[in-house]
Design an enzyme around this catalytic site. Structure first.
Site, mmCIF file in Angstrom:
data_model
loop_
_atom_site.group_PDB
_atom_site.id
_atom_site.type_symbol
_atom_site.label_atom_id
_atom_site.label_comp_id
_atom_site.label_asym_id
_atom_site.label_seq_id
_atom_site.Cartn_x
_atom_site.Cartn_y
_atom_site.Cartn_z
ATOM 1 N N ASP A 193 -11.060 11.332 9.730
ATOM 2 C CA ASP A 193 -10.331 12.317 8.906
ATOM 3 C C ASP A 193 -9.062 12.845 9.586
ATOM 4 O O ASP A 193 -8.295 13.586 8.966
ATOM 5 C CB ASP A 193 -11.234 13.518 8.587
ATOM 6 C CG ASP A 193 -12.220 13.204 7.467
ATOM 7 O OD1 ASP A 193 -11.969 12.254 6.699
ATOM 8 O OD2 ASP A 193 -13.237 13.906 7.373
ATOM 9 N N LYS A 196 -9.664 20.334 4.441
ATOM 10 C CA LYS A 196 -9.496 19.439 3.279
ATOM 11 C C LYS A 196 -10.689 19.532 2.346
ATOM 12 O O LYS A 196 -11.797 19.935 2.748
ATOM 13 C CB LYS A 196 -9.285 17.984 3.726
ATOM 14 C CG LYS A 196 -10.447 17.349 4.508
ATOM 15 C CD LYS A 196 -11.505 16.664 3.663
ATOM 16 C CE LYS A 196 -12.597 16.017 4.514
ATOM 17 N NZ LYS A 196 -13.827 15.696 3.823
HETATM 18 P P1 ATP Z 1 -16.128 16.572 8.347
HETATM 19 O O1 ATP Z 1 -15.545 16.847 7.019
HETATM 20 O O2 ATP Z 1 -15.136 15.980 9.308
HETATM 21 O O3 ATP Z 1 -17.404 15.824 8.282
HETATM 22 P P2 ATP Z 1 -17.753 18.760 9.083
HETATM 23 O O4 ATP Z 1 -17.573 19.997 8.300
HETATM 24 O O5 ATP Z 1 -18.933 17.921 8.742
HETATM 25 O O6 ATP Z 1 -16.399 17.980 8.995
HETATM 26 P P3 ATP Z 1 -16.955 19.772 11.573
HETATM 27 O O7 ATP Z 1 -16.884 21.212 11.273
HETATM 28 O O8 ATP Z 1 -15.681 19.017 11.687
HETATM 29 O O9 ATP Z 1 -17.922 19.036 10.554
HETATM 30 O O10 ATP Z 1 -17.736 19.560 12.917
HETATM 31 C C1 ATP Z 1 -19.109 19.568 12.988
HETATM 32 C C2 ATP Z 1 -19.583 19.454 14.437
HETATM 33 O O11 ATP Z 1 -18.555 18.955 15.284
HETATM 34 C C3 ATP Z 1 -19.957 20.812 14.975
HETATM 35 O O12 ATP Z 1 -21.347 20.873 14.972
HETATM 36 C C4 ATP Z 1 -19.368 20.882 16.373
HETATM 37 O O13 ATP Z 1 -20.355 20.854 17.356
HETATM 38 C C5 ATP Z 1 -18.493 19.659 16.524
HETATM 39 N N1 ATP Z 1 -17.077 19.981 16.814
HETATM 40 C C6 ATP Z 1 -16.288 19.351 17.679
HETATM 41 N N2 ATP Z 1 -15.056 19.878 17.713
HETATM 42 C C7 ATP Z 1 -15.040 20.876 16.817
HETATM 43 C C8 ATP Z 1 -14.040 21.785 16.406
HETATM 44 N N3 ATP Z 1 -12.824 21.792 16.935
HETATM 45 N N4 ATP Z 1 -14.369 22.652 15.431
HETATM 46 C C9 ATP Z 1 -15.597 22.644 14.891
HETATM 47 N N5 ATP Z 1 -16.595 21.833 15.273
HETATM 48 C C10 ATP Z 1 -16.329 20.931 16.231
#
Ligand code: ATP
Length: 291
Positions: A138, A11
């Site tokens: 989310d 997203k």
């Molecule tokens: P958001 O927009 O939800 O904040 P984000 O980009 O900040 O997403 P994600 O990529 O969702 O962050 O995840 C970040 C952390 O979550 C990673 O450092 C990882 O250790 C942990 N994590 C747990 N499950 C997953 C997954 N299925 N894919 C990626 N990271 C994951």
């Protein structure tokens, strides 16, 4: 063994505002969100041996109980009285991490959708949202997808008309940021610029991409305050993006383009200047079984 392939879209936030904080630490948000074609692919399989096994193409992703797909499988099997069953989830990772693109939440949503099909439970995305919200704010949006106004702590949705077809260029700086850290920093500042969410909703309803671009504001930009983010935003504008913004808690930046050639030219210019660059477009749906 029975298996399904699931598309789990990332997203972007067209706008993001924080209205306050609940006594338990959750934040009240007001955001306009959009799923994009950039997605992870999940292979969800029923296994003979009981238990949950998660594997991922990216070795940086933890595959134990810290993985949101693992926790989603656990929550689904428990909620459906299937706790003794065996399942595996393989994640083909494409969504950048620590980017604000809901990579983990998309995988959680995809796991719920995959298991729902695999075990023939027939739950609607709305029904899955209840389990989804307990996994992360989310996850419900990743189940519903499309263009939505999201309010509350991520559980109140108003569907909006689709964004006009366009190109969305995503560039993720090498540096990432953990969602938790962004929220902690936000609590210490008063943002000087907040989105006019009603105006954004009206812009989306008008179907005018320039009007949408003109309303794009994310309060987290000021919180993260990263030179890399401002450089990428500026570069996208100079290459003809109608607007550019950091998504979610960062650090990925996206630009809206109505011209594919300009978007491609900008993508070429940014390779090497950002950790990862993706050219994508709006996706009208959330996580779903493919084929
Ligand atoms: P958001 O927009 O939800 O904040 P984000 O980009 O900040 O997403 P994600 O990529 O969702 O962050 O995840 C970040 C952390 O979550 C990673 O450092 C990882 O250790 C942990 N994590 C747990 N499950 C997953 C997954 N299925 N894919 C990626 N990271 C994951």
């Amino acid at each position: 063994m029975p298996t399904v392939r699931v598309k789990a879209p990332a997203k972007i936030n067209l706008s993001l505002d924080i209205l306050g904080k609940r006594h338990d630490g959750y934040h009240f948000m007001k955001m306009v969100m959009q799923t994009v074609e950039l997605s992870d692919t999940l292979i969800v399989t029923e296994e003979k041996a009981p238990g949950i096994r998660v594997t991922c193409s990216d070795s940086r992703v933890p595959c134990d109980g810290r993985n949101l797909a693992f926790r989603a499988a656990e929550a689904f099997l428990k909620a459906e009285g299937l706790a003794g069953k065996g399942v595996s989830v393989h994640i083909q990772k494409r969504i950048p991490m620590e980017a604000g693109m809901a990579g983990g939440s998309a995988d959680a949503a995809g796991t719920l959708v995959g298991l729902n099909r695999l075990f023939g439970r027939g739950r609607t995305p709305e029904q899955l949202c209840e389990t989804g919200l307990s996994l992360g704010a989310d996850v419900p949006f990743c189940l519903l997808g499309g263009t939505q106004l999201s309010e509350g702590i991520g559980e109140i949705f108003t569907p909006l008309p689709s964004l006009p077809d366009c190109r969305i260029l995503v560039a993720k700086p090498e540096i990432g940021i953990k969602t938790r850290d962004s929220f902690a920093k936000f609590d210490a500042i008063v943002p000087s610029r907040v989105p006019d969410t009603d105006a954004m909703v009206a812009a989306v309803a008008s179907g005018n991409l320039s009007a949408v671009a003109g309303e794009m504001v994310n309060v987290f930009e000021e919180v993260t305050d990263l030179p890399e983010v401002f450089m990428l935003k500026e570069a996208m504008r100079s290459y003809g993006a109608l607007g550019s913004l950091m998504t979610g808690t960062g650090t990925a930046v996206f630009g809206l383009f109505d011209d594919l050639r300009l978007a491609r030219r900008c993508a070429r210019a940014l390779y090497g200047k950002a950790g990862a660059v993706f050219l994508t477009r709006p996706d009208p749906l959330g996580a779903r079984v493919e084929g």
